[in-house]
Design a protein around this motif. Structure first.
Motif, PDB file in Angstrom:
ATOM      1  N   MET A 191      18.061 -12.037  20.275  1.00  0.00           N
ATOM      2  CA  MET A 191      17.211 -11.537  19.190  1.00  0.00           C
ATOM      3  C   MET A 191      15.837 -12.217  19.239  1.00  0.00           C
ATOM      4  N   GLU A 208      14.489 -13.609  21.890  1.00  0.00           N
ATOM      5  CA  GLU A 208      13.802 -13.162  23.099  1.00  0.00           C
ATOM      6  C   GLU A 208      13.148 -11.815  22.865  1.00  0.00           C
ATOM      7  N   GLY A 209      13.846 -10.947  22.111  1.00  0.00           N
ATOM      8  CA  GLY A 209      13.272  -9.646  21.784  1.00  0.00           C
ATOM      9  C   GLY A 209      11.955  -9.795  21.060  1.00  0.00           C
ATOM     10  N   ALA A 210      11.911 -10.716  20.103  1.00  0.00           N
ATOM     11  CA  ALA A 210      10.685 -10.919  19.332  1.00  0.00           C
ATOM     12  C   ALA A 210       9.589 -11.539  20.197  1.00  0.00           C
ATOM     13  N   TYR A 211       9.968 -12.549  20.983  1.00  0.00           N
ATOM     14  CA  TYR A 211       8.964 -13.175  21.847  1.00  0.00           C
ATOM     15  C   TYR A 211       8.406 -12.150  22.825  1.00  0.00           C
ATOM     16  N   ALA A 212       9.301 -11.294  23.345  1.00  0.00           N
ATOM     17  CA  ALA A 212       8.867 -10.294  24.320  1.00  0.00           C
ATOM     18  C   ALA A 212       7.877  -9.318  23.701  1.00  0.00           C
ATOM     19  N   MET A 213       7.910  -9.181  22.384  1.00  0.00           N
ATOM     20  CA  MET A 213       6.940  -8.307  21.714  1.00  0.00           C
ATOM     21  C   MET A 213       5.613  -9.022  21.478  1.00  0.00           C
ATOM     22  N   GLY A 214       5.536 -10.274  21.899  1.00  0.00           N
ATOM     23  CA  GLY A 214       4.301 -11.017  21.710  1.00  0.00           C
ATOM     24  C   GLY A 214       4.256 -11.796  20.411  1.00  0.00           C
ATOM     25  N   ALA A 215       5.421 -11.979  19.773  1.00  0.00           N
ATOM     26  CA  ALA A 215       5.432 -12.731  18.522  1.00  0.00           C
ATOM     27  C   ALA A 215       5.321 -14.222  18.819  1.00  0.00           C
ATOM     28  N   THR A 224       8.432 -15.224  14.908  1.00  0.00           N
ATOM     29  CA  THR A 224       9.825 -14.980  15.266  1.00  0.00           C
ATOM     30  C   THR A 224      10.757 -15.583  14.230  1.00  0.00           C
ATOM     31  N   ASN A 238       7.132 -11.774  32.106  1.00  0.00           N
ATOM     32  CA  ASN A 238       6.530 -11.936  30.776  1.00  0.00           C
ATOM     33  C   ASN A 238       6.731 -13.353  30.252  1.00  0.00           C
ATOM     34  N   MET A 265       9.160 -15.270  30.013  1.00  0.00           N
ATOM     35  CA  MET A 265      10.318 -15.544  29.166  1.00  0.00           C
ATOM     36  C   MET A 265      10.843 -16.957  29.414  1.00  0.00           C
ATOM     37  N   ILE A 315       1.494 -15.117  25.219  1.00  0.00           N
ATOM     38  CA  ILE A 315       1.567 -14.035  24.224  1.00  0.00           C
ATOM     39  C   ILE A 315       0.725 -12.843  24.679  1.00  0.00           C
ATOM     40  N   ARG A 353       2.660 -11.037  27.291  1.00  0.00           N
ATOM     41  CA  ARG A 353       3.744 -10.230  26.725  1.00  0.00           C
ATOM     42  C   ARG A 353       3.213  -8.988  26.029  1.00  0.00           C
ATOM     43  N   PHE A 362      15.910  -5.239  27.038  1.00  0.00           N
ATOM     44  CA  PHE A 362      16.954  -6.153  27.458  1.00  0.00           C
ATOM     45  C   PHE A 362      18.255  -5.433  27.795  1.00  0.00           C
ATOM     46  N   ASN A 421      18.865  -5.063  21.416  1.00  0.00           N
ATOM     47  CA  ASN A 421      18.694  -6.157  20.445  1.00  0.00           C
ATOM     48  C   ASN A 421      17.693  -5.794  19.353  1.00  0.00           C
ATOM     49  N   PHE A 440      15.921  -5.606  15.774  1.00  0.00           N
ATOM     50  CA  PHE A 440      15.783  -6.631  14.744  1.00  0.00           C
ATOM     51  C   PHE A 440      16.484  -6.168  13.464  1.00  0.00           C
ATOM     52  N   TYR A 499       6.992  -3.415  14.934  1.00  0.00           N
ATOM     53  CA  TYR A 499       6.970  -4.879  14.997  1.00  0.00           C
ATOM     54  C   TYR A 499       5.854  -5.435  15.895  1.00  0.00           C
ATOM     55  N   VAL A 544       2.887  -7.919  14.544  1.00  0.00           N
ATOM     56  CA  VAL A 544       2.610  -9.299  14.958  1.00  0.00           C
ATOM     57  C   VAL A 544       1.207  -9.440  15.547  1.00  0.00           C
ATOM     58  N   ARG A 591      10.209   0.449  20.723  1.00  0.00           N
ATOM     59  CA  ARG A 591       9.579  -0.778  20.259  1.00  0.00           C
ATOM     60  C   ARG A 591       8.658  -1.339  21.337  1.00  0.00           C
TER      61      ARG A 591
END
Lengths: 307, 282
Positions: free
Chosen positions: A190, A192-199, A204, B80, B82, B112, B115, B122, B126, B128, B138, B142, B191
């Protein structure tokens, strides 16, 4: 005619013995589970039966609506509201301190702190749980209240603000620990999903991890409220044991628990209406914590994590 | 003039028809990103990736295949940054993003920002713990976007792009968890789409889905490549053969072979690749 087979019968006998032992273990386990239930029912039973004589002498209407609680006075008056207001005010102050502090601590420990820092801070925080509440009581009376008096000179020595703040500090580890566990249980995917969106880390934590851990965080708050309502020593020592119908934190007051402990210490004679009144107060306390528990169960169901 | 144009078209078609020429044509694809001598070490010292050189061509799907533990996911996740989330990971080499030639591994480059240009879907959906709408919005939120009309438009566009719009348009405020697994994965794609990324990374996006949802996602990816570049890790060789334009075969942290998918699956130049493709190994 059935042929007897000694081999099988012996095996069966073994089976019977095994079943018997199994059954015995089951009963033993059930009994130990029952003890907790029985004790709870016992408490409720005592509370109700002991307070019956009280409610014969004092009407339920007076008990619930009168704003004066004077069991020690010539003219006795039994209105629970002053004790409830004291309890709620001090718990409220404690929550104002503990909810932000505890939540921020939990967010920091779960989302920001490195493994090493977390492993250092957590034990220290849990040490705070181990401090006897009587120490917190004198801490409020002899340190926090004098400091507050420097800022606000009219503050009486016994007041609700000091013990409320100290109670808040006492509750912080409870909230931090339970809320942190809830947030750490949120799967990494979860985040990682947020970080991947640039959060960012903070985004996050606040917009994904905390909502995902809502049920656990709310549970932490409810635990904190129960802890605050039930807390006795701090308020008995530092809030002044004067029943006072007020929500003003700079006045002195008594809480339900503080009243019960003062009676138990022997201010009132055993067996009189005054003595029975602690059971009536106990019922109120019991109902307050019970409804909090039910609220906790309900929120857990409503916000169950489904990740 | 028209005759001349026609002639050119016929000539190009002819060139494409010849497999050898096709390679030459393919090599003229626009390069979107490339890894150069990329090495990766996990915190425990494992040398997970060794000198990886893989190009990504613009508006093409590049598939990474190979047995479990060969480093394909590790490689994908490097795109990205990660790995920055976990302490102790070390990497060197370059991943260059074109046309601006940014080395996205450079410590000076903000992860950031990376990304925001390269989004990711994934293995397990996943979503939110938010509404369908908020999930898609989202990435924009952000970034500080609060314009309701713009968000509405972007959410609709992304959901359409992920072919989910018709199924959810009447219940955008529903919790995302009320969707089925396949729908959740398409929501995650929406998303990732909403922020207009240049590259999308897919880490085994269908391994948790049933066959019908898998087909949907595959069709969706073929649709998406009209707009953006895709890098996908897959365990399913048929999937790589079906959807990708280029394939890299990886084994034990090394890139064994990279070529057009047709070539990898019909006449790979390395025996190791052939063994894996034909199922003799892996």
């Amino acid at each position: 005619m059935a042929k007897k087979n000694p081999k099988i019968s012996r095996a069966l006998a073994k089976n019977i013995r095994r079943n018997f032992v199994e059954r015995l273990i089951e009963i033993a386990l059930m009994l130990s589970g029952l003890i907790a239930v029985l004790i709870t029912f016992g408490i409720v039973f005592i509370l109700v039966t002991e307070s019956l004589p009280f409610f014969e002498a004092v009407s339920l209407k007076e008990f619930l609506t009168s704003t004066v609680w004077t069991p020690n006075f010539e003219k006795k008056n039994y209105g629970i509201l002053p004790l409830v207001s004291g309890t709620l005010t001090i718990t409220g102050i404690a929550l104002i301190v503990a909810v932000p502090l505890g939540t921020i601590t939990a967010v920091y420990l779960s989302e920001f702190a490195s493994h090493k820092i977390r492993e250092t801070i957590k034990p220290v925080l849990e040490l705070l749980v181990g401090v006897p509440t009587v120490v917190f009581g004198y801490f409020a009376l002899l340190l926090v209240t004098p400091i507050l008096q420097k800022i606000y000179p009219d503050l009486p020595t016994f007041n609700m603000l000091g013990p409320g703040i100290v109670m808040g500090v006492m509750i912080v580890p409870y909230i931090a620990s339970v809320a942190e566990d809830a947030m750490r249980a949120v799967p990494m995917s979860m985040r990682e999903g947020a970080y991947a969106m640039g959060a960012t880390r903070f985004q996050t934590a606040v917009s994904v991890v905390m909502p995902a851990a809502t049920s656990g965080i709310v549970a932490a708050y409810i635990l904190a409220v129960s802890r605050g309502i039930g807390e006795t020593m701090i308020v008995a020592i530092a809030a002044g044991q004067q029943p006072n119908f007020t929500f003003n934190p700079v006045e002195s007051a008594a809480t339900i628990t503080a009243y019960i402990v003062s009676v138990a210490l022997g201010d009132l004679e055993h067996g009189g209406i005054g003595y029975q009144s602690i059971f009536a107060a106990g019922i109120v306390l019991f109902i307050m914590t019970l409804s909090l528990n039910i609220l906790g169960q309900w929120t857990r169901k409503k916000f169950t994590e489904r990740y | 003039m028209a005759l001349l144009l026609n002639f050119v078209i016929v000539f190009v078609k002819k060139l494409n028809g010849n497999p050898r020429n096709k390679i030459i044509m393919a090599r003229k694809e626009i390069l979107k990103a490339e890894s150069k001598n990329f090495n990766f070490h996990y915190a425990d010292g494992t040398h997970a990736l060794k000198d990886i050189n893989i190009p990504l061509y613009e508006k093409k799907i590049t598939a990474l295949i190979g047995p479990s533990g060969c480093g394909k996911s590790t490689f994908l996740r490097s795109f990205n940054r990660m790995h920055d989330l976990y302490a102790g990971n070390k990497y060197d080499g370059e991943i260059i993003l074109h046309p601006d030639d940014t080395n996205i591994l450079d410590k000076k480059v903000d992860p950031i920002e990376v990304r925001m240009r390269i989004s990711m879907v994934f293995q397990k959906p996943n979503p939110f713990p938010k509404s369908i709408y908020e999930n898609v919005a989202y990435g924009l939120r952000v970034r500080g976007e609060h314009n309701k009309r713009l968000l509405d438009d972007k959410v609709e566009e992304a959901l359409k792009g992920a072919s989910l719009w018709n199924e959810v348009k009447d219940r955008l405020q529903d919790l995302a968890y009320n969707l089925s697994g396949g729908q959740q994965q398409r929501l995650c794609i929406a998303r990732a789409l909403a922020t207009d990324p240049e590259i999308m990374l897919f880490d085994e996006p269908t391994s948790a889905l049933d066959p019908i949802a898998t087909v949907n996602i595959e069709e969706l990816m073929s649709e998406l490549k009209k707009k953006l570049t895709i890098l996908i890790v897959t365990h399913n060789m048929q999937q790589a053969a079906r959807i990708s334009d280029y394939t890299a075969y990886m084994y034990l942290g090394e890139m064994i072979e990279f070529d057009e998918t047709d070539i990898i699956f019909t006449k790979p130049s390395k025996k190791a690749t052939e063994d894996y493709i034909t199922g003799k190994f892996g």
